[in-house]
Design a protein around this motif. Structure first.
Motif, PDB file in Angstrom:
ATOM      1  N   THR A  29       0.841  -1.201   0.000  1.00  0.00           N
ATOM      2  CA  THR A  29       0.000   0.000   0.000  1.00  0.00           C
ATOM      3  C   THR A  29       0.877   1.253   0.000  1.00  0.00           C
ATOM      4  O   THR A  29       0.578   2.232  -0.692  1.00  0.00           O
ATOM      5  N   GLN A  81      -7.744   0.355  -0.467  1.00  0.00           N
ATOM      6  CA  GLN A  81      -7.956  -0.949   0.148  1.00  0.00           C
ATOM      7  C   GLN A  81      -9.278  -1.029   0.930  1.00  0.00           C
ATOM      8  O   GLN A  81      -9.926  -2.054   0.940  1.00  0.00           O
ATOM      9  N   ASP A 128      -5.714  -1.391  -4.969  1.00  0.00           N
ATOM     10  CA  ASP A 128      -5.180  -2.072  -3.791  1.00  0.00           C
ATOM     11  C   ASP A 128      -6.135  -3.186  -3.397  1.00  0.00           C
ATOM     12  O   ASP A 128      -7.217  -2.915  -2.880  1.00  0.00           O
TER      13      ASP A 128
HETATM   14 MG   LIG Z   1      -2.040  -2.836   2.124  1.00  0.00          MG
END
Ligand SMILES: [Mg+2]
Ligand SMILES: Nc1ncnc2c1ncn2[C@@H]1O[C@H](COP(=O)(O)OP(=O)(O)OP(=O)(O)O)[C@@H](O)[C@H]1O
Length: 228
Positions: free
Chosen positions: A47, A92, A170
């Protein structure tokens, strides 16, 4: 020409008393129309690397070039402009507004677009994407009533509604079952093949990574090519 160029980029964070080296001296290029995957264990810096590429955060050292422009040196206003112009970022945790409908969420980035289209044009684009991702019947639903997989697909449509050249994703299939995961990956693949979008996907799923042109492994902040 490469659309994205990452040159010797490092990023560390201070966590209480010690330093976390999240990304260590990473270099790679991604061409227009290419779809690449980044795999690696939890906490390996995936990330963080996407945030660096998407110029959400600045590197401690190294350079990032977007379409030939050195983004790592720009002031905040310029970075913001480049970010909005070039990047669609599927984060995410989706970051959707729970009390709004799916359609209202998807339309948020269009409020900040420099090249605004008419409401009718946006609806046409969105309906077309929603149909491909099999989420059309949920566009008028409030997000808090949607399942995780439905939210994921809404977040994907929102991230590309402004027709950005680069899609950062993500774990875009993290909360999807096999069939829906296929729908999403096929769609991203189509965007790369037919519309020359550049796609960078972080994933834990090797079957997703296999759909990409190249795979990188990130381990403890170090990026290496991954051989299947
Ligand atoms: Mg991550
Ligand atoms: N803002 C921050 N402050 C302190 N440490 C951070 C920060 N952001 C990330 N880290 C640390 O940097 C490392 C890499 O984090 P990152 O979120 O990039 O991992 P990841 O590969 O995306 O993991 P996951 O697969 O679980 O999402 C971790 O050790 C994390 O705790």
């Amino acid at each position: 020409m490469e659309l994205l160029s990452v040159r010797n980029v490092s990023k560390s964070f201070k966590d209480h008393n010690y330093k976390v080296h999240a990304v260590r001296d990473v270099s790679f290029d991604v061409h227009q129309g290419e779809m690449v995957a980044i795999i690696g264990p939890s906490g390996s810096g995936k990330t963080t690397l996407l945030n660096l590429i998407g110029i959400v955060i600045s590197p401690d050292s190294g350079e990032i070039y977007v379409d030939g422009q050195k983004a790592s040196d720009m002031n905040d206003a310029m970075r913001c402009r480049i970010r909005n112009q070039y990047f669609g970022y599927i984060v995410q945790d989706f970051a959707l507004i729970e009390e709004d409908t799916a359609m209202q969420n998807i339309l948020v980035p269009t409020l900040y677009s420099k090249h605004k289209k008419s409401a009718r044009e946006y609806r046409e684009i969105i309906n077309n994407m929603a149909e491909k991702m099999q989420i059309s019947e949920k566009l008028k639903s409030t997000v808090k009533n949607l399942s995780g997989g439905e939210r994921q697909r809404v977040a994907i449509i929102r991230s590309i509604v402004n027709d950005q050249k680069i899609i950062l994703a993500d774990e875009p299939t993290g909360s999807l079952d096999k069939d829906n995961s296929k729908i999403v990956i096929n769609y991203l693949r189509e965007l790369a093949d037919d519309f020359k979008k550049t796609v960078v996907i972080v994933t834990h799923d090797l079957s997703v990574a296999r759909q990409c042109d190249r795979i990188f492994n990130l381990d403890d902040g170090i990026l290496t090519p991954f051989k299947l």
